[in-house]
Structures are given as structure tokens and as C-alpha cells.
Design a protein around this motif. Structure first.
Motif, PDB file in Angstrom:
ATOM      1  N   SER A   7       0.922  -1.092   0.145  1.00  8.07           N
ATOM      2  CA  SER A   7      -0.098  -0.080   0.033  1.00  8.07           C
ATOM      3  C   SER A   7       0.928   1.327   0.060  1.00  8.07           C
ATOM      4  N   ALA A   8       0.108   2.424  -0.214  1.00  2.45           N
ATOM      5  CA  ALA A   8       1.007   3.657  -0.309  1.00  2.45           C
ATOM      6  C   ALA A   8       1.495   4.005   1.053  1.00  2.45           C
ATOM      7  N   ALA A   9       0.957   3.834   2.176  1.00  2.00           N
ATOM      8  CA  ALA A   9       1.216   4.166   3.316  1.00  2.00           C
ATOM      9  C   ALA A   9       2.359   2.982   3.744  1.00  2.00           C
ATOM     10  N   GLU A  10       2.430   1.788   3.488  1.00  2.15           N
ATOM     11  CA  GLU A  10       3.546   0.936   3.669  1.00  2.15           C
ATOM     12  C   GLU A  10       4.937   1.375   2.998  1.00  2.15           C
ATOM     13  N   PHE A  11       4.868   1.810   1.649  1.00  6.09           N
ATOM     14  CA  PHE A  11       5.699   2.478   0.726  1.00  6.09           C
ATOM     15  C   PHE A  11       6.289   3.829   1.507  1.00  6.09           C
ATOM     16  N   ASP A  12       5.488   4.626   2.114  1.00  9.69           N
ATOM     17  CA  ASP A  12       5.886   5.549   2.762  1.00  9.69           C
ATOM     18  C   ASP A  12       6.755   5.353   4.008  1.00  9.69           C
ATOM     19  N   ALA A  13       6.445   4.349   4.793  1.00  2.38           N
ATOM     20  CA  ALA A  13       7.062   3.847   5.955  1.00  2.38           C
ATOM     21  C   ALA A  13       8.414   3.141   5.511  1.00  2.38           C
ATOM     22  N   LEU A  14       8.335   2.251   4.620  1.00  6.17           N
ATOM     23  CA  LEU A  14       9.376   1.440   4.015  1.00  6.17           C
ATOM     24  C   LEU A  14      10.717   2.685   3.529  1.00  6.17           C
ATOM     25  N   VAL A  30      25.286  11.819   4.235  1.00  4.43           N
ATOM     26  CA  VAL A  30      24.720  13.163   3.100  1.00  4.43           C
ATOM     27  C   VAL A  30      23.956  12.387   2.287  1.00  4.43           C
ATOM     28  N   ILE A  31      22.518  13.004   2.329  1.00  2.12           N
ATOM     29  CA  ILE A  31      21.384  12.155   1.753  1.00  2.12           C
ATOM     30  C   ILE A  31      20.884  13.201   0.834  1.00  2.12           C
ATOM     31  N   GLY A  32      20.804  12.567  -0.541  1.00  2.00           N
ATOM     32  CA  GLY A  32      20.257  13.419  -1.557  1.00  2.00           C
ATOM     33  C   GLY A  32      18.667  13.220  -1.557  1.00  2.00           C
ATOM     34  N   LEU A  33      17.677  14.137  -1.728  1.00  2.00           N
ATOM     35  CA  LEU A  33      16.298  13.891  -1.664  1.00  2.00           C
ATOM     36  C   LEU A  33      15.758  14.535  -2.821  1.00  2.00           C
ATOM     37  N   SER A  34      14.457  14.015  -3.295  1.00  2.00           N
ATOM     38  CA  SER A  34      13.663  14.568  -4.178  1.00  2.00           C
ATOM     39  C   SER A  34      12.484  15.193  -3.556  1.00  2.00           C
ATOM     40  N   THR A  35      11.823  16.291  -4.373  1.00  2.00           N
ATOM     41  CA  THR A  35      10.558  16.654  -3.939  1.00  2.00           C
ATOM     42  C   THR A  35       9.390  16.325  -4.617  1.00  2.00           C
ATOM     43  N   THR A  39       7.283  11.915  -2.322  1.00  2.00           N
ATOM     44  CA  THR A  39       8.255  11.874  -0.979  1.00  2.00           C
ATOM     45  C   THR A  39       7.800  12.720   0.122  1.00  2.00           C
ATOM     46  N   GLY A  40       6.686  13.669  -0.064  1.00  2.00           N
ATOM     47  CA  GLY A  40       6.090  14.288   1.048  1.00  2.00           C
ATOM     48  C   GLY A  40       6.136  13.546   2.021  1.00  2.00           C
ATOM     49  N   ALA A  41       5.249  12.722   2.195  1.00  2.00           N
ATOM     50  CA  ALA A  41       4.744  11.802   3.368  1.00  2.00           C
ATOM     51  C   ALA A  41       5.993  11.103   3.988  1.00  2.00           C
ATOM     52  N   MET A  42       7.011  10.431   3.093  1.00  2.00           N
ATOM     53  CA  MET A  42       8.149   9.854   3.798  1.00  2.00           C
ATOM     54  C   MET A  42       8.989  10.861   4.591  1.00  2.00           C
ATOM     55  N   HIS A  43       9.256  12.133   3.940  1.00  2.00           N
ATOM     56  CA  HIS A  43       9.809  13.131   4.710  1.00  2.00           C
ATOM     57  C   HIS A  43       9.314  13.439   6.075  1.00  2.00           C
ATOM     58  N   ARG A  44       7.914  13.629   6.059  1.00  2.00           N
ATOM     59  CA  ARG A  44       7.366  13.792   7.552  1.00  2.00           C
ATOM     60  C   ARG A  44       7.370  12.727   8.215  1.00  2.00           C
TER      61      ARG A  44
END
Ligand code: GLP
Length: 240
Positions: A7-14, A30-35, A39-44
Motif C-alpha cells: 500500500s501507499a502507507a507501507e511504501f512511505d514507511a519503508l 549526506v542524503i540526496g532528496l527529491s521533492t 516523497t512528502g509523506a516519507m519526509h514527514r
């Protein structure tokens, strides 16, 4: 490696777990991030983890993969504003812990050199969380971007330009564009997690993984990356 979250929620959590694991296993990561929407939910979730754990993140650096040029960096659609709001502020990072390309400059070429040098001084990006465009773009590397490309300014996708102009009330005579790490810069990063979720990405995921490796579809080059995990939700993986 392909990982499919049910699910999308499990995707964000993983995805959040992967980022947190990188932070806890190397304090000066040093971690590169996309916006974007992916990616919003995983960042939060990472921000929430930091608030709950109070883990020492004083040596961490977050890096923005790309940026919109010609807008104020505090515009809600700018990568800087998104990364600040979604992850850097909740993690209480200092300004110098967020390395970003500028939205405004008289000399973007010099800014790219400076950004590349800052990255080198940090020892490079350890892990890049990489979003996928529906047309196969990576960062602001649109179709047609050479595989040998490095950090540079790029034209903005027409649809995105319309939206940004509307949201920022930028008149037509003020140029807008993108600035991004190049395809070659991305391919040199030792560990990448390509993240894609939702039905809208299913065809792009199929072309990325099963299609020919071509500059017409920049993400197809990732088939050649030695350490790229493709983290998908079930919807994005539907056409594999
Ligand atoms: C934008 C950004 C990319 C991002 C991509 C996917 O153009 N420049 O860094 O990875 O689009 O965005 P979304 O997750 O909203 O589909």
C-alpha cells in the motif's frame, strides 16, 4: 532490486525506514532528496521520528537534487521550501545542513561548480532518494538529457511552467527553468533508491525497468546502476 510495498502507507514507511537507517548507521551521512507528491509523506515520517527519538542529527547533511529557477525559494512549490517544511524544519536542522541549488542567481554556471565542489568536500552523496517523472525524467533531466550530463540549468517542462507561473504570478517575460544534478552525477552516487507510487507512475515504471536504455527516457539508465533499489507501491508496479 525491486521492492513492492502493498500500500501507499507501507511504501512511505519503508522509504522513511531506509532514510532513518542511513542516518543512524552513519552520523555524517549526506542524503540526496527529491521533492514532489511521492516523497512528502516519507519526509514527514522522518521528521516525526527525529522529534520522537531526539536522535543526534547534528552531523547530517541533506541535499536537494534539483530546484526551480526564477522563483523565490520560499515559494511553496520550490524544492527548498518543500524540503524545509517537510523534513529540515521538523528535524531542526541548521541552515548549513541543507545543501541546495539556488532558485536565483546572476551566474548559475558558477553556482553549479560551487554546488559540485561542496558535494565533493562532503565526500559525495551516500544515498539518493530519487523520484521518477511520468516522462522518465530524473530531477530536472528531461527526455533528451545526455547520459554524460552534469550539474546544469535545464528547460522547464511546459506543464510545470504553466503551474509555477500561475502559482507565483510570474509574468511571461521573466524566464523560469530548472537546475539539477546531471544524469552522470546521479549515476556516480553509490546507492540510489528510486521511489514511485500510484497508478500514474505504472507505465513510467514499466518503461524504466523493461524498456530500452535510451536518453528518450532518462530513468532507463538506472538499469545499469550497480546499487539501485526500485521501491514501488503495488499501483506503480502494476504493469511489471
Ligand atoms: C519533479 C521534480 C523531481 C521529482 C519529480 C516527481 O519535476 N523536479 O525531483 O522527482 O518531479 O514528482 P512527483 O513525485 O510529484 O511525481
Amino acid at each position: 532490486m525491486i521492492t513492492i510495498a502493498p500500500s501507499a502507507a507501507e511504501f512511505d514507511a519503508l522509504a522513511a525506514q531506509r532514510i532513518i537507517h542511513q542516518i543512524t548507521s552513519k552520523a555524517d551521512s549526506v542524503i540526496g532528496l527529491s521533492t514532489g507528491r511521492t516523497t512528502g509523506a516519507m519526509h514527514r515520517l522522518v521528521g516525526q521520528w527525529r522529534q520522537e527519538s531526539q536522535h543526534d542529527v547534528s552531523r547530517l547533511t541533506l541535499v536537494g537534487l534539483d530546484e526551480i529557477t526564477g522563483v523565490d525559494r520560499l515559494y511553496a512549490g520550490a524544492c527548498y521550501a518543500m524540503l524545509r517544511t517537510e523534513i529540515a524544519d521538523p528535524m531542526q536542522l541548521r541552515e548549513d545542513q541543507l545543501l541546495m541549488l539556488p532558485t536565483k542567481s546572476d551566474d548559475f554556471e558558477a553556482e553549479c561548480v560551487k554546488f559540485t565542489e561542496s558535494l565533493r568536500a562532503l565526500g559525495g552523496i551516500d544515498l539518493l532518494i530519487l523520484g521518477l517523472g511520468e516522462n522518465g525524467h530524473l530531477g530536472f533531466n528531461q527526455p533528451g538529457s545526455p547520459f554524460e550530463s552534469t550539474c546544469r540549468t535545464t528547460p522547464m517542462h511546459a506543464e510545470l511552467e504553466v503551474r509555477v507561473r500561475r502559482e507565483t504570478a510570474t509574468p511571461d517575460d521573466v524566464p523560469l527553468g530548472g537546475i539539477t544534478l546531471g544524469v552522470k552525477d546521479i549515476m556516480r552516487i553509490p546507492r540510489i533508491i528510486l521511489v514511485a507510487k500510484g497508478t500514474g507512475k505504472a507505465e513510467a515504471v514499466r518503461r524504466m525497468l523493461r524498456g530500452p536504455i535510451t536518453t528518450d527516457f532518462p530513468a532507463s539508465i538506472l538499469q545499469l546502476h550497480p546499487n539501485c533499489e526500485f521501491l514501488l507501491d503495488a499501483e506503480a508496479a502494476a504493469l511489471l
